[in-house]
Scaffold this motif. Structure first.
Motif, short mmCIF file in Angstrom:
data_model
loop_
_atom_site.label_atom_id
_atom_site.label_comp_id
_atom_site.label_asym_id
_atom_site.label_seq_id
_atom_site.Cartn_x
_atom_site.Cartn_y
_atom_site.Cartn_z
N VAL A 284 -18.43 41.58 -7.46
CA VAL A 284 -18.87 42.89 -8.26
C VAL A 284 -19.49 42.62 -9.71
O VAL A 284 -19.57 43.60 -10.15
N GLY A 285 -19.63 41.31 -9.63
CA GLY A 285 -20.31 40.80 -11.06
C GLY A 285 -19.44 40.72 -12.25
O GLY A 285 -19.75 40.82 -13.57
N ALA A 286 -18.23 40.77 -12.11
CA ALA A 286 -17.03 40.62 -13.16
C ALA A 286 -17.13 39.11 -13.85
O ALA A 286 -17.29 37.97 -12.93
N LYS A 287 -16.77 38.94 -14.83
CA LYS A 287 -16.39 37.77 -15.41
C LYS A 287 -15.36 37.16 -15.08
O LYS A 287 -14.26 38.22 -14.97
N ILE A 288 -14.91 35.91 -14.72
CA ILE A 288 -13.57 35.48 -14.31
C ILE A 288 -13.04 34.58 -15.27
O ILE A 288 -13.60 33.47 -15.61
N VAL A 289 -11.64 34.62 -15.57
CA VAL A 289 -10.82 33.52 -16.30
C VAL A 289 -9.61 33.23 -15.63
O VAL A 289 -8.94 33.98 -15.21
N VAL A 290 -9.85 31.84 -15.18
CA VAL A 290 -8.99 31.23 -14.29
C VAL A 290 -8.07 30.17 -15.08
O VAL A 290 -8.55 29.46 -16.05
N GLY A 291 -6.86 29.87 -14.43
CA GLY A 291 -6.05 28.67 -14.69
C GLY A 291 -7.17 27.51 -14.51
O GLY A 291 -7.58 27.19 -13.18
N ASN A 292 -6.83 26.30 -15.28
CA ASN A 292 -7.55 25.12 -14.82
C ASN A 292 -6.67 24.25 -13.91
O ASN A 292 -6.52 23.06 -14.41
N ALA A 293 -6.11 25.03 -12.90
CA ALA A 293 -4.76 23.92 -12.21
C ALA A 293 -5.06 24.37 -10.90
O ALA A 293 -5.94 25.02 -10.27
N ALA A 294 -4.37 23.31 -10.03
CA ALA A 294 -4.35 23.48 -8.46
C ALA A 294 -5.70 23.56 -7.96
O ALA A 294 -6.60 22.86 -8.36
N SER A 295 -5.98 24.46 -7.06
CA SER A 295 -7.23 24.57 -6.28
C SER A 295 -8.38 25.34 -7.08
O SER A 295 -9.51 25.39 -6.67
N LEU A 296 -8.12 26.05 -8.10
CA LEU A 296 -9.08 26.99 -8.84
C LEU A 296 -10.23 26.16 -9.28
O LEU A 296 -11.43 26.79 -9.28
N PRO A 297 -10.22 24.88 -9.83
CA PRO A 297 -11.46 24.63 -10.47
C PRO A 297 -12.36 23.99 -9.19
O PRO A 297 -13.72 23.95 -9.43
N GLU A 298 -11.84 23.55 -8.16
CA GLU A 298 -12.42 23.33 -6.91
C GLU A 298 -13.10 24.54 -6.32
O GLU A 298 -14.28 24.20 -5.91
N ILE A 299 -12.80 25.54 -6.21
CA ILE A 299 -13.24 26.99 -5.91
C ILE A 299 -14.29 27.44 -6.58
O ILE A 299 -15.42 27.80 -6.28
N TYR A 300 -13.92 27.64 -7.94
CA TYR A 300 -14.75 28.33 -8.94
C TYR A 300 -15.80 27.50 -9.72
O TYR A 300 -16.62 28.18 -10.44
N LYS A 302 -18.27 25.92 -12.01
CA LYS A 302 -18.74 26.07 -13.26
C LYS A 302 -19.12 27.65 -13.50
O LYS A 302 -19.77 28.10 -14.27
N SER A 303 -18.59 28.59 -12.54
CA SER A 303 -18.68 30.00 -12.58
C SER A 303 -17.79 30.59 -13.37
O SER A 303 -17.85 31.90 -13.20
N ALA A 304 -16.54 30.17 -13.54
CA ALA A 304 -15.50 30.67 -14.14
C ALA A 304 -15.20 29.97 -15.72
O ALA A 304 -15.86 29.06 -16.12
N TYR A 305 -14.58 30.88 -16.41
CA TYR A 305 -14.18 30.55 -17.77
C TYR A 305 -12.49 30.15 -17.60
O TYR A 305 -11.69 30.72 -16.72
N TYR A 306 -12.13 28.82 -17.94
CA TYR A 306 -10.97 28.29 -17.81
C TYR A 306 -10.21 28.17 -18.70
O TYR A 306 -10.31 28.09 -19.80
N ILE A 307 -8.86 28.52 -18.64
CA ILE A 307 -7.95 28.39 -19.42
C ILE A 307 -6.52 27.34 -19.16
O ILE A 307 -6.64 27.20 -17.88
N ASP A 308 -5.72 26.84 -20.08
CA ASP A 308 -4.69 25.98 -19.81
C ASP A 308 -3.63 26.98 -19.46
O ASP A 308 -3.14 27.97 -20.06
N PRO A 309 -3.06 26.89 -18.31
CA PRO A 309 -1.94 27.96 -17.82
C PRO A 309 -0.61 27.90 -18.94
O PRO A 309 0.00 28.59 -18.91
N GLU A 310 -0.67 26.73 -19.75
CA GLU A 310 0.53 26.40 -20.66
C GLU A 310 0.21 26.91 -21.78
O GLU A 310 1.29 26.92 -22.83
N LYS A 311 -1.21 27.18 -22.36
CA LYS A 311 -1.33 27.44 -23.73
C LYS A 311 -2.11 28.83 -24.10
O LYS A 311 -2.93 29.04 -23.11
#
Length: 355
Positions: A284-300, A302-311
């Motif tokens: 629906v055109g939203a920006k997404i901010v996801v954890g840079n962990a597990a499967s998420l970088p594989e799926i998303y 360079k279309s996502a903004y990544y954060i460290d889940p611990e920081k």
């Protein structure tokens, strides 16, 4: 023949249940008449109408998932000389067939299961993972990440596992409902971050708690449902923050409106086998901010903004000011239609009995 375990029709359509429902809808359009059967508990919340999948409604109700999976459904499969197809991490103890293991969260994160019921649930799930790894005729999973974890953890050949990913097209038929903004007038369009999911520990509400405490001018809207005793430890503290709004469990129509009008969709999970909500948000055109962990970088990618889940020592506004790649290719690849075609190809391989 393949016989689908329709126990997922006795749950709300979220996560695994949504995946099973959408895949079966599209699989129905690919197969020959009665090539695949579906055995449905009598008390299913709804019974789908299919063109080619043969629906058999059981005379028995599902009152316990283990009893249904290992006795009632398994007995039906054996009686009809079929091969089971299970979507929910479980395959029969006595007549194992083909099974989707979406992830092995319970095996890898014992610390997230603390109460007696949680530990009992974890014991059962780990038993089922191990049983499927040893005995299932074929394992399906939803990402290369999950495939690697299953093969490494249980020491099995990667040839036994095929990746059948998730999709997002169900969201196309959902009509956006902005009434959620009337129900929560403190929520202003374009002025909040939104997060959605079962409110369990791996969804990492701790990240939102810490960030919201450091940034009182930033507003967060949280929607989701608590799963028994597996809820995040941070729920109580989050509810005390004036810049966090708990919406409870809201409709798909409200979710779509929330995604369309948020600053960004936040998904700080530290463990996901796939993670469908960010895909819905991208659609629906939203920006997404996801954890840079597990499967998420594989799926998303360079279309996502990544954060460290611990920081949480970052600025979301600063992060979102940067450019990411368009999501077109991701949305084109991760569809239920593609997944159903891939699954059908696997089900028609010579070593998969179809009659």
């Amino acid at each position: 023949m393949i016989i689908i375990n329709a126990s997922f029709l006795c749950r709300n359509l979220t996560g695994i249940e949504r995946f099973a429902f959408e895949i079966c809808r599209r699989l129905d359009l690919l197969i020959q008449k009665d090539e695949i059967w579906m055995y449905v508990p009598r008390n299913a919340k709804s019974i789908p109408e299919y063109k080619n999948i043969k629906i058999i409604v059981s005379k028995k109700e599902l009152t316990s998932f283990p009893v249904w999976d290992h006795l009632i459904f398994s007995g039906f499969v054996k009686k009809n000389h079929g091969v089971s197809l299970d979507f929910a991490n479980i395959t029969s103890l006595f007549n194992p067939g083909y099974v989707f293991i979406h992830d092995i969260y319970a095996k890898l994160y014992p610390r997230d299961f603390v109460g007696f019921k949680d530990k009992l649930r974890r014991f059962y799930m780990c038993w089922m993972y191990s049983h499927a790894a040893r005995r299932a005729k074929k394992i399906f999973t939803v990402s290369d990440f999950s495939k690697r974890q299953i093969t490494e953890t249980y020491g099995i050949s990667s040839d036994r596992i095929s990746v059948i990913p998730n999709g997002w097209e169900h969201f196309e038929s959902v009509n956006s409902d902005p009434s959620i903004f009337e129900s929560f007038p403190q929520l202003k369009k374009g002025e909040y971050y939104f997060t959605l999911g079962s409110l369990q520990k791996r969804k990492n509400l701790k990240w939102i708690l810490e960030y919201a405490m450091k940034n009182p001018s930033e507003k967060f809207a949280i929607s989701g449902k608590v799963i028994n005793g597996m809820q995040s430890d941070e729920l109580s503290a989050l509810k005390e923050l004036p810049n966090v709004i708990f919406l409870g469990y809201v409709s798909d129509e409200n979710v779509k409106s929330l995604m369309q009008n948020c600053k960004a969709f936040i998904f700080p999970s530290y463990y996901e086998g796939f993670g469908i909500p960010p895909l819905e948000a991208l659609s629906v055109g939203a920006k997404i901010v996801v954890g840079n962990a597990a499967s998420l970088p594989e799926i998303y990618k360079k279309s996502a903004y990544y954060i460290d889940p611990e920081k949480t020592d970052i600025s979301l506004s600063e992060l979102l000011s940067k450019e990411v790649e368009p999501a077109d290719e991701i949305l084109k690849f991760y569809t239920y239609e593609n997944a159903a075609r891939l699954l059908y190809e696997k089900l028609r391989l010579p070593h998969f009995p179809t009659s």
